[in-house]
Motif scaffolding. Structure first.
Motif, PDB file in Angstrom:
ATOM      1  N   SER A  40       0.848  -1.203   0.000  1.00 28.22           N
ATOM      2  CA  SER A  40       0.000   0.000   0.000  1.00 28.22           C
ATOM      3  C   SER A  40       0.877   1.244   0.000  1.00 28.22           C
ATOM      4  O   SER A  40       2.005   1.237   0.487  1.00 28.22           O
ATOM      5  N   ILE A  41       0.315   2.286  -0.575  1.00 30.99           N
ATOM      6  CA  ILE A  41       0.936   3.607  -0.572  1.00 30.99           C
ATOM      7  C   ILE A  41      -0.144   4.563  -0.091  1.00 30.99           C
ATOM      8  O   ILE A  41      -1.158   4.740  -0.755  1.00 30.99           O
ATOM      9  N   ASP A  42       0.051   5.137   1.081  1.00 25.72           N
ATOM     10  CA  ASP A  42      -0.933   6.065   1.648  1.00 25.72           C
ATOM     11  C   ASP A  42      -0.309   7.451   1.751  1.00 25.72           C
ATOM     12  O   ASP A  42       0.769   7.608   2.315  1.00 25.72           O
ATOM     13  N   TYR A  43      -1.013   8.432   1.234  1.00 24.10           N
ATOM     14  CA  TYR A  43      -0.528   9.815   1.218  1.00 24.10           C
ATOM     15  C   TYR A  43      -1.384  10.662   2.152  1.00 24.10           C
ATOM     16  O   TYR A  43      -2.597  10.719   1.989  1.00 24.10           O
ATOM     17  N   ASN A  44      -0.747  11.285   3.134  1.00 25.33           N
ATOM     18  CA  ASN A  44      -1.433  12.191   4.047  1.00 25.33           C
ATOM     19  C   ASN A  44      -1.002  13.613   3.697  1.00 25.33           C
ATOM     20  O   ASN A  44       0.102  14.038   4.028  1.00 25.33           O
ATOM     21  N   ARG A  45      -1.881  14.315   3.016  1.00 25.61           N
ATOM     22  CA  ARG A  45      -1.551  15.654   2.519  1.00 25.61           C
ATOM     23  C   ARG A  45      -1.360  16.659   3.654  1.00 25.61           C
ATOM     24  O   ARG A  45      -0.517  17.548   3.568  1.00 25.61           O
ATOM     25  N   VAL A  46      -2.147  16.534   4.722  1.00 27.15           N
ATOM     26  CA  VAL A  46      -2.078  17.480   5.836  1.00 27.15           C
ATOM     27  C   VAL A  46      -0.744  17.354   6.578  1.00 27.15           C
ATOM     28  O   VAL A  46      -0.075  18.351   6.858  1.00 27.15           O
ATOM     29  N   GLU A  47      -0.342  16.121   6.873  1.00 29.13           N
ATOM     30  CA  GLU A  47       0.918  15.897   7.597  1.00 29.13           C
ATOM     31  C   GLU A  47       2.125  15.881   6.666  1.00 29.13           C
ATOM     32  O   GLU A  47       3.264  15.805   7.131  1.00 29.13           O
ATOM     33  N   LYS A  48       1.883  15.903   5.350  1.00 29.51           N
ATOM     34  CA  LYS A  48       2.937  15.853   4.336  1.00 29.51           C
ATOM     35  C   LYS A  48       3.796  14.607   4.508  1.00 29.51           C
ATOM     36  O   LYS A  48       5.018  14.674   4.596  1.00 29.51           O
ATOM     37  N   LYS A  49       3.108  13.448   4.577  1.00 29.02           N
ATOM     38  CA  LYS A  49       3.801  12.176   4.735  1.00 29.02           C
ATOM     39  C   LYS A  49       3.188  11.129   3.823  1.00 29.02           C
ATOM     40  O   LYS A  49       1.998  11.135   3.550  1.00 29.02           O
ATOM     41  N   ILE A  50       4.037  10.218   3.364  1.00 29.37           N
ATOM     42  CA  ILE A  50       3.608   9.076   2.564  1.00 29.37           C
ATOM     43  C   ILE A  50       4.043   7.829   3.331  1.00 29.37           C
ATOM     44  O   ILE A  50       5.182   7.758   3.793  1.00 29.37           O
ATOM     45  N   THR A  51       3.145   6.865   3.469  1.00 34.14           N
ATOM     46  CA  THR A  51       3.466   5.619   4.152  1.00 34.14           C
ATOM     47  C   THR A  51       3.482   4.494   3.121  1.00 34.14           C
ATOM     48  O   THR A  51       2.493   4.283   2.420  1.00 34.14           O
ATOM     49  N   LEU A  52       4.619   3.808   3.039  1.00 34.55           N
ATOM     50  CA  LEU A  52       4.770   2.682   2.124  1.00 34.55           C
ATOM     51  C   LEU A  52       4.741   1.396   2.947  1.00 34.55           C
ATOM     52  O   LEU A  52       5.443   1.287   3.947  1.00 34.55           O
ATOM     53  N   VAL A  53       3.947   0.422   2.532  1.00 28.67           N
ATOM     54  CA  VAL A  53       3.890  -0.876   3.200  1.00 28.67           C
ATOM     55  C   VAL A  53       4.066  -1.950   2.134  1.00 28.67           C
ATOM     56  O   VAL A  53       3.395  -1.920   1.096  1.00 28.67           O
ATOM     57  N   ALA A  54       4.979  -2.899   2.407  1.00 28.06           N
ATOM     58  CA  ALA A  54       5.239  -3.984   1.465  1.00 28.06           C
ATOM     59  C   ALA A  54       5.574  -5.255   2.235  1.00 28.06           C
ATOM     60  O   ALA A  54       5.946  -5.205   3.415  1.00 28.06           O
ATOM     61  N   GLY A  55       5.466  -6.393   1.541  1.00 25.37           N
ATOM     62  CA  GLY A  55       5.709  -7.692   2.166  1.00 25.37           C
ATOM     63  C   GLY A  55       7.169  -7.970   2.470  1.00 25.37           C
ATOM     64  O   GLY A  55       7.479  -8.648   3.440  1.00 25.37           O
ATOM     65  N   ASP A  56       8.083  -7.453   1.658  1.00 28.52           N
ATOM     66  CA  ASP A  56       9.504  -7.687   1.905  1.00 28.52           C
ATOM     67  C   ASP A  56      10.333  -6.507   1.390  1.00 28.52           C
ATOM     68  O   ASP A  56       9.797  -5.567   0.805  1.00 28.52           O
ATOM     69  N   ASP A  57      11.619  -6.600   1.596  1.00 27.45           N
ATOM     70  CA  ASP A  57      12.528  -5.511   1.238  1.00 27.45           C
ATOM     71  C   ASP A  57      12.563  -5.285  -0.272  1.00 27.45           C
ATOM     72  O   ASP A  57      12.637  -4.146  -0.739  1.00 27.45           O
ATOM     73  N   PHE A  58      12.509  -6.360  -1.042  1.00 27.38           N
ATOM     74  CA  PHE A  58      12.525  -6.251  -2.500  1.00 27.38           C
ATOM     75  C   PHE A  58      11.326  -5.449  -3.009  1.00 27.38           C
ATOM     76  O   PHE A  58      11.458  -4.567  -3.861  1.00 27.38           O
TER      77      PHE A  58
END
Length: 164
Positions: A40-58
């Motif tokens: 998942s890629i979640d973008y929080n415009r107010v906090e100016k942050k993007i959260t990336l979630v993935a199953g592994d490092d690759f």
């Protein structure tokens, strides 16, 4: 008396980041190596942050690469993006927080003012909130400051505007 001036800023177009995130999501959903993978890629415009979630490092690296390409194509400098260390998340996934730098931080602004002073030109630089105003009597001095700042590899993306 200072007749001419320009501003040094570091503004990021948050709408373009939103567009880049949406493009990256679509591209990754269609990529073969991401078929059936949870990410998942979640973008929080107010906090100016993007959260990336993935199953592994690759997969996390693949998301970062795709995001980087999309941001660059949309005119966002990668100097405006700061990747934090990946951390363990739920169900063995990896989560990485990405911070968006909008404006020039105070300590970086002080560094810029010091660099401008070391040029020993007849200009004055002062910090105004998240920008720096450089003023001087001669346009040539201001252009020399701009040329020097463009030539160095400063860790913050710099924009020059409001030239008077």
């Amino acid at each position: 008396m200072a007749d001419f001036s320009f501003d040094i800023t570091s503004k990021v177009d948050l709408q373009e980041i939103d567009n880049a995130v949406n493009q990256a999501k679509k591209e990754l959903a269609n990529r073969y190596d991401f078929k059936g993978a949870k990410f998942s890629i979640d973008y929080n415009r107010v906090e100016k942050k993007i959260t990336l979630v993935a199953g592994d490092d690759f997969k996390l690296r693949g998301i970062k690469d795709t995001m980087g390409m999309r941001l660059t194509k949309r005119g966002i400098s990668l100097k405006s993006i700061k990747y934090n260390e990946p951390e363990k998340a739920f169900e063995g996934n990896l989560r990485q927080l990405v911070e968006i730098t909008d404006g020039i931080p105070k300590e970086r602004a002080r560094e810029l003012v010091q660099i401008i002073k070391e040029l020993k030109l007849r200009v004055q630089a002062r910090i105004e909130e998240d920008k720096i105003r450089v003023s001087g009597a001669k346009k040539d001095d201001l252009q020399a400051v701009m040329a020097h700042l463009k030539s160095i590899d400063f860790p913050v993306f710099l924009q020059f505007g409001n030239y008077r």
